[in-house]
Design an enzyme around this catalytic site. Structure first.
Site, short mmCIF file in Angstrom:
data_model
loop_
_atom_site.label_atom_id
_atom_site.label_comp_id
_atom_site.label_asym_id
_atom_site.label_seq_id
_atom_site.Cartn_x
_atom_site.Cartn_y
_atom_site.Cartn_z
N HIS A 150 -24.67 47.08 -14.81
CA HIS A 150 -23.53 46.18 -14.78
C HIS A 150 -22.78 46.19 -13.45
O HIS A 150 -21.80 45.46 -13.30
CB HIS A 150 -22.56 46.53 -15.89
N CYS A 151 -23.23 46.95 -12.46
CA CYS A 151 -22.52 47.03 -11.18
C CYS A 151 -23.38 46.58 -10.01
O CYS A 151 -23.00 45.68 -9.26
CB CYS A 151 -22.02 48.45 -10.94
N ILE A 152 -24.50 47.24 -9.83
CA ILE A 152 -25.32 47.00 -8.63
C ILE A 152 -25.83 45.56 -8.54
O ILE A 152 -25.90 45.01 -7.45
CB ILE A 152 -26.47 48.01 -8.55
N ASP A 184 -22.00 43.56 -7.55
CA ASP A 184 -21.08 43.91 -6.46
C ASP A 184 -21.56 43.47 -5.07
O ASP A 184 -20.75 42.95 -4.29
CB ASP A 184 -20.78 45.41 -6.47
#
Length: 207
Positions: free
Chosen positions: A133-135, A138
């Site tokens: 859910h981040c890489i 972002d």
């Protein structure tokens, strides 16, 4: 600063005097038993020094270590730095894996041997792109923001292209494997996908 504060100030109250705002980047590592959430240093930055102090005291009641930074924007930049660091290193090892594959060299053996160096190297491993859910998000957000400031983030965007290509490479490998067992087409084939989550021992299949 740019989204939350204006919404809250629609009430007529003023940020920094009538209410406080602070940001703390999420750093949880699902499935990692060596670093439970309360043992991971917590970065905190407020829109004023007082906001930073109050938020730090709140988090400090449950976290072992608090890392205060200058402001909320700096705290959010920490999150960007951490995830983009991982993104570009994953892209690097993915590209090396593509090269080594053509050269007949075992990428995993290379990485394991390189990881024995006690300084200057951190092992990352190739895979079918990036997930979680981040890489996956972002770096693209940072790229968008950089362009707003008139800067083209070439390194970030190239990394994204390499990691996106790995999805196609997986399909290419599947087609090659099917040909090796005598099937000519991927369409209509039954393929078992083992380990759909983005990390071992978790149930999160995002991206």
């Amino acid at each position: 600063d740019e989204v939350v504060v204006p919404i809250l100030e629609e009430t007529g109250l003023v940020a920094g005097s009538d209410f406080g705002v602070a940001y703390s980047p999420e750093r949880v590592d699902p499935g990692n038993k060596n670093f439970p959430i309360d043992r991971i240093p917590t970065v905190v930055g407020g829109i004023t020094p007082e906001c930073t102090e109050i938020a730090g005291a709140l988090y400090g009641s449950v976290m072992e270590s608090i890392v205060p930074v200058r402001d909320a924007a700096t705290a959010e930049a920490v999150k960007m730095m951490e995830n983009i660091f991982r993104n570009v290193n994953i892209a690097l090892v993915n590209e090396m894996a593509l090269i080594f594959e053509r050269m007949g060299i075992d990428t995993w053996e290379v990485i394991d041997a390189a990881a024995t160096k006690p300084y200057g190297f951190m092992p990352f491993y190739p895979g079918p792109g990036i997930s979680g859910h981040c890489i996956p998000l972002d770096p693209y957000y940072m790229s968008y923001r950089a362009k707003k400031y008139g800067f083209i983030p070439r390194f970030i965007e190239t990394s994204g292209e390499i990691n996106e290509f790995m999805k196609m490479h997986v399909i290419n490998l599947a087609e090659r494997g099917l040909r090796q067992v005598g099937r000519r087409r991927l369409f209509g084939a039954k393929v078992a996908v083992i380990g759909l989550a983005y990390k071992k021992n978790i149930n999160d299949p995002r991206e």
